[in-house]
Design a protein around this motif. Structure first.
Motif, mmCIF file in Angstrom:
data_model
loop_
_atom_site.group_PDB
_atom_site.id
_atom_site.type_symbol
_atom_site.label_atom_id
_atom_site.label_comp_id
_atom_site.label_asym_id
_atom_site.label_seq_id
_atom_site.Cartn_x
_atom_site.Cartn_y
_atom_site.Cartn_z
ATOM 1 N N THR A 1 -4.477 4.160 3.368
ATOM 2 C CA THR A 1 -3.246 3.953 2.802
ATOM 3 C C THR A 1 -2.152 4.463 3.736
ATOM 4 O O THR A 1 -2.331 5.579 4.115
ATOM 5 C CB THR A 1 -3.035 4.348 1.568
ATOM 6 O OG1 THR A 1 -4.239 3.631 0.655
ATOM 7 C CG2 THR A 1 -1.711 3.755 0.983
ATOM 8 N N PHE B 1 4.631 7.032 -1.248
ATOM 9 C CA PHE B 1 4.027 5.938 -1.726
ATOM 10 C C PHE B 1 3.759 5.054 -0.538
ATOM 11 O O PHE B 1 4.493 4.858 0.411
ATOM 12 C CB PHE B 1 5.023 5.221 -2.723
ATOM 13 C CG PHE B 1 5.055 6.180 -4.037
ATOM 14 C CD1 PHE B 1 4.342 5.994 -4.929
ATOM 15 C CD2 PHE B 1 5.988 7.017 -4.007
ATOM 16 C CE1 PHE B 1 4.649 6.684 -6.242
ATOM 17 C CE2 PHE B 1 6.410 7.733 -5.161
ATOM 18 C CZ PHE B 1 5.552 7.651 -6.221
ATOM 19 N N GLU C 1 4.502 0.184 -3.896
ATOM 20 C CA GLU C 1 4.264 0.980 -5.004
ATOM 21 C C GLU C 1 5.233 1.750 -5.600
ATOM 22 O O GLU C 1 5.193 2.324 -6.829
ATOM 23 C CB GLU C 1 2.928 2.135 -4.837
ATOM 24 C CG GLU C 1 1.608 1.094 -4.292
ATOM 25 C CD GLU C 1 0.645 2.263 -3.896
ATOM 26 O OE1 GLU C 1 0.720 3.340 -3.647
ATOM 27 O OE2 GLU C 1 -0.510 1.796 -3.858
#
Length: 150
Positions: free
Chosen positions: A2, A27, A31
């Motif tokens: 991510t 994040f 998100e």
């Protein structure tokens, strides 16, 4: 893996304390808003919520400060390395914690130091430009007064 490309800096004050504490959270870009909305859904009875975009100056200010410090330190280290390389003899006192830096500078010379610090200055300048193009967002969640909460 991510990619965390959005940051939320929570600043809060505990009840009865005047000292603000900070927590940094990272994040993926989609998100953060969902997290804030979910968090606020538990608190909306007792708290107000306000979100606004900072001005370009407010967004750039931390990056500009970092850029100026980097420029100042880089200029000083480059000058020091140049002075150490070109002076016939020199003598100065250095705190023990900075001794390894001075030794490294005297070993490498001024050109590698100037190039390295120049790259760091360019990276910090890119941070300033990035913040100017996409200003940060300010989110304020405040406790309602007792008369509003009832």
């Amino acid at each position: 893996m991510t990619k965390f490309d959005d940051t939320l800096l929570l600043t809060y004050t505990k009840a009865g304390s005047s000292t603000a504490e900070k927590v940094k959270m990272e994040f993926a870009s989609d998100e953060k808003d969902a997290f804030v909305q979910h968090l606020y859904s538990y608190m909306k009875k007792d708290y107000t919520y306000e979100q606004s975009t900072n001005t370009a100056w407010a967004s750039m200010k931390p990056s500009i400060v970092f850029f100026l410090y980097t420029l100042l330190i880089g200029g000083f280290l480059s000058w020091l390395a140049y002075y150490m390389e070109t002076a016939d003899e020199y003598s100065f006192r250095v705190p023990a914690i900075l001794y390894p830096v001075v030794e490294l500078i005297s070993y490498t010379g001024y050109m590698p130091v100037a190039i390295f610090m120049g790259v760091i200055v360019l990276i910090s300048l890119m941070m300033v430009v990035k913040r100017a193009i996409k200003p940060s967002t300010k989110l304020v969640i405040k406790r309602k007064s007792q008369s509003q909460a009832a």
